[in-house]
Design an enzyme around this catalytic site. Sequence first.
Site, PDB file in Angstrom:
ATOM      1  N   SER A  76      16.855  35.551  21.450  1.00 31.01           N
ATOM      2  CA  SER A  76      17.110  36.783  20.690  1.00 31.01           C
ATOM      3  C   SER A  76      16.642  37.975  21.509  1.00 31.01           C
ATOM      4  CB  SER A  76      16.351  36.758  19.371  1.00 31.01           C
ATOM      5  OG  SER A  76      16.301  38.067  18.839  1.00 31.01           O
ATOM      6  N   HIS A  86      21.668  35.841  21.534  1.00 33.53           N
ATOM      7  CA  HIS A  86      21.576  36.221  20.115  1.00 33.53           C
ATOM      8  C   HIS A  86      21.274  37.722  20.016  1.00 33.53           C
ATOM      9  CE1 HIS A  86      20.752  35.267  15.844  1.00 33.53           C
ATOM     10  NE2 HIS A  86      19.761  36.145  15.936  1.00 33.53           N
ATOM     11  N   ASP A 109      20.686  40.851  17.542  1.00 35.73           N
ATOM     12  CA  ASP A 109      20.305  41.223  16.173  1.00 35.73           C
ATOM     13  C   ASP A 109      20.691  42.660  15.882  1.00 35.73           C
ATOM     14  OD1 ASP A 109      18.869  38.867  15.068  1.00 35.73           O
ATOM     15  OD2 ASP A 109      17.598  39.174  16.833  1.00 35.73           O
ATOM     16  N   MET A 139      20.586  45.531  13.211  1.00 38.79           N
ATOM     17  CA  MET A 139      19.830  45.894  11.994  1.00 38.79           C
ATOM     18  C   MET A 139      20.079  47.355  11.672  1.00 38.79           C
ATOM     19  SD  MET A 139      16.162  44.137  12.708  1.00 38.79           S
ATOM     20  CE  MET A 139      15.996  42.444  13.288  1.00 38.79           C
ATOM     21  N   HIS A 166      24.159  38.525  15.134  1.00 42.18           N
ATOM     22  CA  HIS A 166      23.527  38.321  13.817  1.00 42.18           C
ATOM     23  C   HIS A 166      23.465  39.682  13.130  1.00 42.18           C
ATOM     24  CE1 HIS A 166      19.555  37.096  11.544  1.00 42.18           C
ATOM     25  NE2 HIS A 166      20.577  37.266  10.734  1.00 42.18           N
ATOM     26  N   MET A 192      22.474  42.036  10.391  1.00 39.59           N
ATOM     27  CA  MET A 192      21.575  42.272   9.249  1.00 39.59           C
ATOM     28  C   MET A 192      21.860  43.675   8.754  1.00 39.59           C
ATOM     29  SD  MET A 192      18.283  40.397  10.893  1.00 39.59           S
ATOM     30  CE  MET A 192      19.063  40.443  12.504  1.00 39.59           C
ATOM     31  N   MET A 218      17.704  31.210   7.754  1.00 40.85           N
ATOM     32  CA  MET A 218      16.611  32.047   8.267  1.00 40.85           C
ATOM     33  C   MET A 218      15.279  31.366   7.969  1.00 40.85           C
ATOM     34  SD  MET A 218      17.799  34.656   9.870  1.00 40.85           S
ATOM     35  CE  MET A 218      16.247  35.520  10.117  1.00 40.85           C
ATOM     36  N   ASP A 271      16.547  30.553  12.768  1.00 41.98           N
ATOM     37  CA  ASP A 271      16.159  31.820  13.418  1.00 41.98           C
ATOM     38  C   ASP A 271      14.872  32.327  12.791  1.00 41.98           C
ATOM     39  OD1 ASP A 271      16.032  34.331  14.571  1.00 41.98           O
ATOM     40  OD2 ASP A 271      17.866  35.094  13.623  1.00 41.98           O
TER      41      ASP A 271
END
Length: 223
Positions: free
Chosen positions: A8, A31, A33, A35, A64, A66, A135, A173
Site C-alpha cells: 500500500s 495498492h 488508497d 481517501m 482501493h 474509500m 478490511m 488490508d
Amino acid sequence: MSARINPSILSADFVNFERDFGTIANCDLIHVDVMDNNFVPNLTFGLPMVARMQQIAPKPLDIHLMIANVDKWGPGYAETGAYSVTFHAEASENPVQLARALRSIGARAGVAIKPGTEVEPFLEILHEFDQLLVMTVEPGFGGQGLIEDTLTKVSKARRKIDAEKIDVWLQVDGGIDETNIARVAELGADTFVAGSAVFKAEDRANQIENLRQLANSGIKHRH
Ligand code: DX5
Ligand code: ZN
C-alpha cells in the site's frame, strides 16, 4: 493458488512515488488508497494522480476507493485503465450495478467491507465481483493493529469460494505483517495488502518476498 502481495503506497513518500515504485517492483499489484476525507477521516489523492501513477507504475494498480458517492465517481477510476477497482459496499447504493459498470469498462471489480459490516449478504452475490476485500482495520490510516474479529469473515468467505468454486480473490488490508500473514493465509486470504510492513523495511523487495513465502506456507497448511 499462490499468494499476492500488494504494497500500500499510503506508507510511501507522497512526493517520490516514482522512486518508491522502484523499490517494490517485485510485488504483485500496487495498492493505491484513495481517501476523500468524507467516507474516511483522511485525505490522499484523486483521479489525476491515479491516472498519472497508471502511466509510471511497474505493476498493475489495485485501487482501493474509500470515497463517498462511489456510484458516481468509481467508474472514472476504471477508465484510467486500472487493473482493479475496489469500492466500499457501505458507500454504494447498488454494489452489483457498480461492479457491473466497472467490469464493462474493463477493470476487475472489488467490493470492500469495513470491520463492522457483515459478510453474509455478499457471499450470496460473490460471482458479481472479482475481489472481496475484508478490511482487517478501520479504513483511514496505515500502521494500525489487525482486528482479530474480522478474520472469521475471511474463513467464511473462503469456505464459500471453495465450495462453489467461484473465481474471486480474497483480499485483506490493514495490520498485515510478517507475524500474522501465514495465519491469515491459512484462514483463507490469498491477496495481502501491506503498507507499513513493506515500507518500513530496510530492503522492501526482500520483505515482499519474505511476506510472499510466509503467505504461501499458510496457504499450503489449509485443510
Ligand atoms: C487503510 C488502508 C490500508 C493501509 C494499510 O485504510 O486501506 O491500505 O495502507 O496499512 P498497514 O499495512 O500499515 O496497516
Ligand atoms: Zn487499502
